[in-house]
Design a protein around this motif. Structure first.
Motif, short mmCIF file in Angstrom:
data_model
loop_
_atom_site.label_atom_id
_atom_site.label_comp_id
_atom_site.label_asym_id
_atom_site.label_seq_id
_atom_site.Cartn_x
_atom_site.Cartn_y
_atom_site.Cartn_z
N ASP A 275 0.85 -1.25 0.12
CA ASP A 275 -0.10 0.01 0.01
C ASP A 275 0.85 1.14 0.04
OD1 ASP A 275 -2.28 -1.61 0.09
OD2 ASP A 275 -2.71 -1.36 2.22
N ALA A 276 1.87 1.13 0.79
CA ALA A 276 2.88 2.41 0.82
C ALA A 276 3.46 2.69 -0.48
CB ALA A 276 3.91 2.13 1.91
N ALA A 277 3.91 1.65 -1.03
CA ALA A 277 4.64 1.65 -2.61
C ALA A 277 3.52 2.13 -3.29
CB ALA A 277 5.16 0.27 -2.73
N GLU A 520 11.95 9.11 -9.87
CA GLU A 520 12.18 9.12 -8.70
C GLU A 520 11.26 8.24 -7.62
OE1 GLU A 520 15.30 10.02 -7.47
OE2 GLU A 520 15.71 10.18 -9.61
N ARG A 521 9.91 8.56 -7.88
CA ARG A 521 9.03 7.79 -7.05
C ARG A 521 9.11 6.38 -7.49
NH1 ARG A 521 4.84 10.63 -4.74
NH2 ARG A 521 4.81 12.90 -5.02
N ARG A 522 9.18 6.02 -8.60
CA ARG A 522 9.42 4.57 -8.90
C ARG A 522 10.62 3.98 -8.12
NH1 ARG A 522 7.80 6.53 -14.20
NH2 ARG A 522 10.11 6.11 -15.10
N LEU A 523 11.53 4.74 -8.09
CA LEU A 523 12.69 4.16 -7.34
C LEU A 523 12.62 4.02 -5.80
CD1 LEU A 523 15.86 3.77 -7.95
CD2 LEU A 523 16.46 6.00 -7.22
N LEU A 524 11.88 4.78 -5.22
CA LEU A 524 11.58 4.45 -4.14
C LEU A 524 10.48 3.57 -3.90
CD1 LEU A 524 11.58 5.25 -0.95
CD2 LEU A 524 9.81 6.97 -1.17
N TYR A 525 9.65 3.31 -4.84
CA TYR A 525 8.78 2.12 -4.83
C TYR A 525 9.52 0.68 -4.99
CZ TYR A 525 5.20 -0.98 -7.19
OH TYR A 525 4.49 -2.04 -7.88
N GLU A 563 0.42 7.93 7.31
CA GLU A 563 -0.32 6.90 8.16
C GLU A 563 -0.12 5.52 8.29
OE1 GLU A 563 -4.44 7.17 6.36
OE2 GLU A 563 -4.72 9.28 7.01
N LEU A 564 0.99 5.16 7.27
CA LEU A 564 1.49 3.85 7.26
C LEU A 564 2.87 3.88 8.01
CD1 LEU A 564 0.64 2.87 3.59
CD2 LEU A 564 -0.72 2.39 5.93
N ILE A 565 3.36 4.60 8.51
CA ILE A 565 4.73 4.83 9.12
C ILE A 565 4.60 4.80 10.67
CG2 ILE A 565 6.95 6.15 9.30
CD1 ILE A 565 6.54 7.07 6.59
N SER A 566 5.61 3.93 11.04
CA SER A 566 5.79 4.06 12.57
C SER A 566 6.69 4.96 12.99
CB SER A 566 5.82 2.63 13.25
OG SER A 566 4.70 1.67 13.13
N LYS A 567 6.62 5.87 14.03
CA LYS A 567 7.75 6.70 14.28
C LYS A 567 8.73 6.15 15.49
CE LYS A 567 5.12 9.38 11.90
NZ LYS A 567 3.79 8.61 11.37
N GLU A 568 9.75 6.19 15.47
CA GLU A 568 10.63 5.30 16.31
C GLU A 568 10.45 5.75 17.73
OE1 GLU A 568 14.07 3.04 17.63
OE2 GLU A 568 12.67 3.17 15.76
N LYS A 569 10.34 5.18 18.78
CA LYS A 569 10.29 5.58 20.12
C LYS A 569 11.27 6.88 20.51
CE LYS A 569 9.51 3.74 24.69
NZ LYS A 569 9.65 2.40 25.36
N GLY A 570 10.54 7.61 21.05
CA GLY A 570 11.38 8.73 21.60
C GLY A 570 11.25 10.24 20.68
N HIS A 571 10.32 10.27 19.45
CA HIS A 571 9.85 11.23 18.84
C HIS A 571 8.56 11.27 18.84
CE1 HIS A 571 13.55 11.77 16.10
NE2 HIS A 571 14.03 10.60 16.87
N ARG A 572 8.01 12.67 19.23
CA ARG A 572 6.64 12.79 19.50
C ARG A 572 6.23 13.01 18.29
NH1 ARG A 572 5.96 18.02 23.49
NH2 ARG A 572 7.58 18.68 21.93
#
Length: 584
Positions: A275-277, A520-525, A563-572
């Motif tokens: 979904d993210a890709a 560039e979008r396809r590269l991140l995909y 919405e699909l990303i989890s933030k590393e603990k410690g970042h508000r």
């Protein structure tokens, strides 16, 4: 008839792609939808229907992909006389068999190409534009027809001087192989009976074909054989090399009648990653892939103040994932002794190799084994170059050129070789031949260098020049060793790892400041869909690139998948508006 394992457990669309033989076939296959499986199943099906192995030609873009297909078919007892090769290797063998005055093409390395062009440029007083002209010449060779007469005068002049010098040495550069094969086929028309013997041609990664490769495909198939092209236009990331996804759209017209099939069941990535890709692509008509792995999987984002802190965190995370194998973990006695992850399960990806060097340095400092495909062009290494010259010399190919490229004392030692010793060297096992070569040319090599040098010898003994066998980043890596893989995003295509780190994910790098935004979008995909379980995305707020210190921002592409990303603990997490969430 005995059942073939390659034809078992295919889904309906995979089976259709494998078994359609009354038309040409275009298969759109997204990441993890079983592209290699379809290709090998189709070859197995054709043979089961009575097609002879030598009547089938399969073309892909990397030696690794060709080897993987050959191994799968070999395990099923179907290797035989099947031709599974790359465009350039096919053209090399084609020319070797058909062009009398250049019966065995000598293909120079990219390093040699640059040296030759620099020589002729300096002889004409050029200075400062040589690299740009070299890049332009390489790009022009992807086109068809090549319209050199439309180029600026300096490009036209160096094009002529460069090719005159190659011809004087009796050499080809890498892309000359495709051009020469096209020229020969066009001059012969339909007279070349060996080319006409193919009944079925299968082409992998079709979204990566250049205009010249597309023309070569048309000529190979001009007698009416059936062609199957398989690829994913959303993974077309080689525009700088001339590739264009437009050829996937043209295929249906140029190779009519054609059956079009879209594979939509994905078996590698969890749904969250797919979904993210797809969101990153920002293309409404992009196919929706359904994962058979459910919604497991995770995407984690973390940003750092400096590249060194970014690399340090990645090294520690890898140490944690693998159960504590770094020097620090071992010294502190906190290593578990049982790795949760094999290091070969982990890849660090980056936009440019200069970023990768920072991670290589940090992993080395931590004592974490790694392999870096982009550390250097393998054939720019002096030892590999010497090996190449010696192997070509004992084969008797363009002796004067190869002797010229060695030092006087090295030439003297080679010229003293007897014909019997040359014959013995050809038949030597790679380890023994490497020892003999190192004695003759008087160089030492490390354990890691020995692995690459022996691999090079094996390729040479199978009839593939080193300049073709070790062309890509993937060719110099061994994905079975216990080591983290460091790869550019471009080189990662076609690979998969349970855990992937996408690093340097910043504006100016991803997307590249001078790049085509959609590519560039396809590269991140591509990067997101290399992972079968988990993705970590990192960035640094400061960079030192090309002699300049710059302040950076996280890639704007990440806002789309907040919405699909989890933030590393410690970042508000910042407060967002109710209806539209943003990462930044």
């Amino acid at each position: 008839m005995q059942s073939n394992p390659l034809l078992e457990n295919l889904n309906d669309l995979q089976e259709l792609a494998a078994k359609v033989t009354d038309t040409n076939v275009l298969v759109e296959a997204g990441p993890g939808t079983g592209k290699t499986r379809v290709l090998t199943a189709r070859m197995a099906w054709l043979i089961a229907q009575g097609c002879k192995p030598h009547d089938i030609l399969a073309i892909t873009f990397t030696n690794k992909a060709a080897n993987e297909m050959a191994e799968r078919l070999g395990a099923a007892g179907l290797s035989g006389q099947l031709q599974i090769t790359t465009y350039h290797s096919w053209a090399f063998n084609f020319l070797k068999d058909r062009v009398p005055d250049r019966a065995c093409p000598v293909v120079v390395t990219e390093n040699e190409q640059k040296r030759i062009l620099t020589e002729v440029a300096r002889s004409e007083g050029f200075d400062g534009k040589i690299k740009a002209i070299f890049d332009r010449i390489q790009f022009l060779k992807q086109s068809y027809p090549i319209k050199i007469e439309e180029e600026p005068e300096d490009v036209q002049l160096l094009w002529k001087l460069y090719h005159d010098r190659l011809s004087a040495y009796n050499l080809y550069d890498y892309d000359d192989l495709i051009i020469a094969a096209i020229d020969h086929l066009e001059s012969q028309g339909n007279k070349d009976e060996n080319v006409l013997s193919y009944y079925h041609v299968l082409i992998d990664e079709f979204q990566d074909v250049s205009p010249a490769q597309y023309k070569l495909t048309q000529l190979i198939a001009s007698h009416g054989c059936r062609v199957m092209a398989i690829g994913d236009p959303n993974q077309s990331i080689y525009g700088f090399r001339g590739s264009d996804p437009v050829f996937m759209r043209r295929f249906e017209t140029d190779f009519s009648p054609c059956t079009r099939i879209s594979l939509t069941s994905a078996y590698r990535c969890p749904q969250r990653l797919l979904d993210a890709a797809r969101i990153v692509l920002a293309v409404e008509e992009a196919p929706v892939l359904k994962s058979h792995k459910g919604h497991a999987g995770n995407i984690t984002f973390k940003k750092f103040q400096t590249p060194e802190k970014e690399a340090g965190w990645v090294a520690r995370k890898i140490d944690q994932l693998s159960g504590g194998i770094s020097f620090e973990s071992l010294n502190q006695g906190i290593a578990s002794g049982q790795g949760l992850r094999s290091l070969s399960d982990i890849a660090i990806l980056f936009r440019i190799n200069r970023i990768g060097q920072i991670f290589a340095k940090e992993l080395e400092k931590a004592g974490i084994p790694y392999q870096f495909g982009g550390a250097a062009n393998p054939l720019s290494d002096e030892k590999l170059n010497k090996l190449w010259h010696l192997l070509e010399f004992i084969e008797g190919r363009d002796i004067d050129y190869h002797l010229f490229m060695l030092r006087p004392e090295e030439r003297k030692r080679l010229l003293s070789l007897t014909s019997n010793l040359k014959k013995e060297m050809k038949a030597m096992e790679p380890s023994n031949l490497l020892k003999t070569v190192s004695r003759l040319l008087k160089f030492q090599y490390s354990t890691s260098e020995a692995r690459l040098l022996k691999k090079a010898i094996k390729w040479h003994q199978r009839g593939r020049p080193l300049s073709l066998a070790l062309k890509a980043e993937q060719d110099v890596l061994d994905f079975h060793v216990e080591a983290v893989s460091l790869l550019s995003l471009h080189a990662s295509k076609g690979l998969e790892f349970p855990v992937v780190f996408i690093t340097g994910c910043e504006q100016g790098l991803i997307p590249w400041e001078k790049g085509d935004i959609q590519e560039e979008r396809r590269l991140l995909y591509v990067g997101l869909t290399r992972a079968s379980e988990q993705v970590f995305i990192t960035c640094s707020m400061r960079r030192h690139l090309y002699g300049e210190k710059i302040e950076t921002q996280p890639s704007p592409f990440l806002e789309d998948i907040d919405e699909l990303i989890s933030k590393e603990k410690g970042h508000r997490k910042r407060r967002k508006k109710a209806r539209q969430k943003k990462l930044f």
